[in-house]
Design a protein around this motif. Sequence first.
Motif, PDB file in Angstrom:
ATOM      1  N   ARG A   8       0.905  -1.321   0.168  1.00 37.48           N
ATOM      2  CA  ARG A   8      -0.077  -0.056   0.018  1.00 37.48           C
ATOM      3  C   ARG A   8       0.736   1.323  -0.079  1.00 37.48           C
ATOM      4  O   ARG A   8       1.853   1.549   0.750  1.00 37.48           O
ATOM      5  CB  ARG A   8      -0.802   0.109   1.038  1.00 37.48           C
ATOM      6  CG  ARG A   8      -1.974   1.176   1.369  1.00 37.48           C
ATOM      7  CD  ARG A   8      -2.738   1.223   2.464  1.00 37.48           C
ATOM      8  NE  ARG A   8      -3.860   2.205   2.348  1.00 37.48           N
ATOM      9  CZ  ARG A   8      -4.416   2.558   3.336  1.00 37.48           C
ATOM     10  NH1 ARG A   8      -4.732   1.576   4.719  1.00 37.48           N
ATOM     11  NH2 ARG A   8      -5.536   3.560   3.405  1.00 37.48           N
ATOM     12  N   ASP A   9       0.575   2.090  -0.915  1.00 37.11           N
ATOM     13  CA  ASP A   9       1.175   3.381  -1.063  1.00 37.11           C
ATOM     14  C   ASP A   9       2.754   3.460  -0.838  1.00 37.11           C
ATOM     15  O   ASP A   9       3.520   4.125  -0.107  1.00 37.11           O
ATOM     16  CB  ASP A   9       0.559   4.388   0.215  1.00 37.11           C
ATOM     17  CG  ASP A   9      -0.821   4.495   0.279  1.00 37.11           C
ATOM     18  OD1 ASP A   9      -1.264   4.777  -0.807  1.00 37.11           O
ATOM     19  OD2 ASP A   9      -1.205   4.886   1.204  1.00 37.11           O
ATOM     20  N   PHE A  11       4.549   0.974   0.112  1.00 36.63           N
ATOM     21  CA  PHE A  11       5.065   0.196   1.456  1.00 36.63           C
ATOM     22  C   PHE A  11       4.775  -1.328   0.785  1.00 36.63           C
ATOM     23  O   PHE A  11       3.723  -1.721   0.851  1.00 36.63           O
ATOM     24  CB  PHE A  11       4.301   0.409   2.573  1.00 36.63           C
ATOM     25  CG  PHE A  11       5.140  -0.298   3.739  1.00 36.63           C
ATOM     26  CD1 PHE A  11       6.195  -0.179   4.242  1.00 36.63           C
ATOM     27  CD2 PHE A  11       4.286  -0.903   4.287  1.00 36.63           C
ATOM     28  CE1 PHE A  11       6.942  -0.720   5.099  1.00 36.63           C
ATOM     29  CE2 PHE A  11       4.768  -1.696   5.619  1.00 36.63           C
ATOM     30  CZ  PHE A  11       5.950  -1.637   6.049  1.00 36.63           C
ATOM     31  N   TYR A  34      10.385   0.354   1.384  1.00 36.78           N
ATOM     32  CA  TYR A  34       9.420   1.647   1.272  1.00 36.78           C
ATOM     33  C   TYR A  34       9.911   2.681   0.332  1.00 36.78           C
ATOM     34  O   TYR A  34      11.181   3.277   0.435  1.00 36.78           O
ATOM     35  CB  TYR A  34       9.250   2.296   2.579  1.00 36.78           C
ATOM     36  CG  TYR A  34       8.426   3.346   2.792  1.00 36.78           C
ATOM     37  CD1 TYR A  34       6.977   3.377   2.301  1.00 36.78           C
ATOM     38  CD2 TYR A  34       8.905   4.744   3.061  1.00 36.78           C
ATOM     39  CE1 TYR A  34       6.275   4.687   2.279  1.00 36.78           C
ATOM     40  CE2 TYR A  34       7.925   5.957   3.151  1.00 36.78           C
ATOM     41  CZ  TYR A  34       6.604   5.575   2.673  1.00 36.78           C
ATOM     42  OH  TYR A  34       5.574   6.684   2.692  1.00 36.78           O
ATOM     43  N   SER A  36       8.366   5.667  -1.071  1.00 39.11           N
ATOM     44  CA  SER A  36       7.313   6.769  -1.384  1.00 39.11           C
ATOM     45  C   SER A  36       8.386   7.945  -0.763  1.00 39.11           C
ATOM     46  O   SER A  36       9.623   7.756  -0.223  1.00 39.11           O
ATOM     47  CB  SER A  36       6.247   6.781  -0.447  1.00 39.11           C
ATOM     48  OG  SER A  36       5.637   7.920  -0.694  1.00 39.11           O
ATOM     49  N   ASN A  38       7.440  10.342   1.300  1.00 34.80           N
ATOM     50  CA  ASN A  38       6.865  10.698   2.694  1.00 34.80           C
ATOM     51  C   ASN A  38       7.325   9.509   3.500  1.00 34.80           C
ATOM     52  O   ASN A  38       7.705   8.618   3.476  1.00 34.80           O
ATOM     53  CB  ASN A  38       5.318  10.691   2.733  1.00 34.80           C
ATOM     54  CG  ASN A  38       4.778  11.612   1.637  1.00 34.80           C
ATOM     55  OD1 ASN A  38       5.087  12.735   1.431  1.00 34.80           O
ATOM     56  ND2 ASN A  38       3.856  11.388   0.832  1.00 34.80           N
ATOM     57  N   ILE A  39       7.072  10.053   4.899  1.00 32.88           N
ATOM     58  CA  ILE A  39       7.451   9.070   6.033  1.00 32.88           C
ATOM     59  C   ILE A  39       6.415   8.526   6.485  1.00 32.88           C
ATOM     60  O   ILE A  39       5.322   9.132   6.397  1.00 32.88           O
ATOM     61  CB  ILE A  39       8.061  10.124   7.214  1.00 32.88           C
ATOM     62  CG1 ILE A  39       9.455  10.821   6.870  1.00 32.88           C
ATOM     63  CG2 ILE A  39       8.118   9.309   8.402  1.00 32.88           C
ATOM     64  CD1 ILE A  39       9.801  11.612   8.129  1.00 32.88           C
ATOM     65  N   LEU A  40       6.581   6.897   6.573  1.00 30.13           N
ATOM     66  CA  LEU A  40       5.476   6.192   6.884  1.00 30.13           C
ATOM     67  C   LEU A  40       5.476   5.726   8.343  1.00 30.13           C
ATOM     68  O   LEU A  40       6.479   5.378   8.783  1.00 30.13           O
ATOM     69  CB  LEU A  40       5.529   5.076   5.851  1.00 30.13           C
ATOM     70  CG  LEU A  40       4.427   3.695   6.253  1.00 30.13           C
ATOM     71  CD1 LEU A  40       3.174   4.362   5.868  1.00 30.13           C
ATOM     72  CD2 LEU A  40       4.875   2.469   5.864  1.00 30.13           C
ATOM     73  N   ARG A  42       3.983   3.738  11.747  1.00 29.31           N
ATOM     74  CA  ARG A  42       3.144   2.600  11.951  1.00 29.31           C
ATOM     75  C   ARG A  42       3.349   2.279  13.374  1.00 29.31           C
ATOM     76  O   ARG A  42       4.531   2.728  14.030  1.00 29.31           O
ATOM     77  CB  ARG A  42       3.704   1.331  11.432  1.00 29.31           C
ATOM     78  CG  ARG A  42       3.395   1.366   9.913  1.00 29.31           C
ATOM     79  CD  ARG A  42       1.788   0.782   9.677  1.00 29.31           C
ATOM     80  NE  ARG A  42       1.495   0.764   8.299  1.00 29.31           N
ATOM     81  CZ  ARG A  42       1.054   1.723   7.518  1.00 29.31           C
ATOM     82  NH1 ARG A  42       0.888   2.804   7.953  1.00 29.31           N
ATOM     83  NH2 ARG A  42       0.591   1.470   6.208  1.00 29.31           N
ATOM     84  N   ALA A  84       8.709   4.179  12.132  1.00 28.33           N
ATOM     85  CA  ALA A  84       8.584   5.064  10.911  1.00 28.33           C
ATOM     86  C   ALA A  84       9.636   4.580   9.990  1.00 28.33           C
ATOM     87  O   ALA A  84      10.809   4.481  10.290  1.00 28.33           O
ATOM     88  CB  ALA A  84       8.816   6.458  11.329  1.00 28.33           C
ATOM     89  N   TYR A  86      11.313   5.815   6.649  1.00 31.24           N
ATOM     90  CA  TYR A  86      11.790   7.103   5.782  1.00 31.24           C
ATOM     91  C   TYR A  86      12.060   6.806   4.226  1.00 31.24           C
ATOM     92  O   TYR A  86      12.052   5.488   3.958  1.00 31.24           O
ATOM     93  CB  TYR A  86      13.185   7.851   6.274  1.00 31.24           C
ATOM     94  CG  TYR A  86      13.070   8.357   7.678  1.00 31.24           C
ATOM     95  CD1 TYR A  86      12.610   9.685   8.046  1.00 31.24           C
ATOM     96  CD2 TYR A  86      13.128   7.484   9.002  1.00 31.24           C
ATOM     97  CE1 TYR A  86      12.819  10.428   9.045  1.00 31.24           C
ATOM     98  CE2 TYR A  86      12.933   7.991  10.117  1.00 31.24           C
ATOM     99  CZ  TYR A  86      12.801   9.378  10.387  1.00 31.24           C
ATOM    100  OH  TYR A  86      12.720  10.001  11.530  1.00 31.24           O
TER     101      TYR A  86
END
Length: 263
Positions: A8-9, A11, A34, A36, A38-40, A42, A84, A86
């Motif tokens: 997802r997105d 990730f 990951y 993307s 942006n910072i994800l 969880r 998180a 990066y």
Amino acid sequence: MKMLLQQRDGFDLRIYFPQGKLTKYVQGIWVANYDSSNILLRHLKANASNSIVYCLSGSVLLGGEERSAGVYLCPTASQAQKIAFYPNTQVVGICFQPGGMAQLSPLAQPNEITPAQSTESEKHDTWDALLRLSCYSQNPQALLTLLYRKLLPLCELAQGFDPVLIKALSRCKQPLLLQNIVRELPIGQRQLARLFKQSLGITAKQYQRITRVNNTIDYLKKAPKCSLTQLAYDFGYSDQAHMTREFKYFTHHTPSYYCQEMA
């Protein structure tokens, strides 16, 4: 080897569940990519287990600090933890069974996230080789293969769990008072406390609380429309508010969150 895939997105998370000899000591090995910008963020729920995290590229937030490429030993997950990812991060992790890391590692239970270091001992060269694997491969899937190759001999060399600990872990999964569990064991409460601290890094009572929350979550996944008031009673909480507080502490989420997730 079973695998759970989540995408997802940007990730990509793959969790591999070992079979055979590894299952006694290892819950699973996960691979996260990951990509993307942006910072994800969880939250990981408590599972009473230690882990090893291999950050191959990018950086990841662990224990409230940003960790760059390296290998990290993580203490027992005794409450909900923030993690998180990066941008452009690749991470591989080993999640041990409760007490499993203590059976395989020559090191004492870590009290905080610690950069892995060699023990500089021939006696523990198999464990040291496990921690050095990221030096040989920066490819997550290739590292996964190497981990399996190194974990198998470690499991074969392990002496195995203390039979008293095995019985205590099993009984602690049931809604029993700790003093009643101790009566079934050949050791006293202080000895049991030391055994849990050495093997799991937490107390028997903490293990009971974590296990109860996770058992409750498993039930919610099967019956998401159940009465939360009745659920709290069935799993031994004093009331629904008590259950909600425990959920927030150990998972960061409320019981309703898991109901909605499964709806």
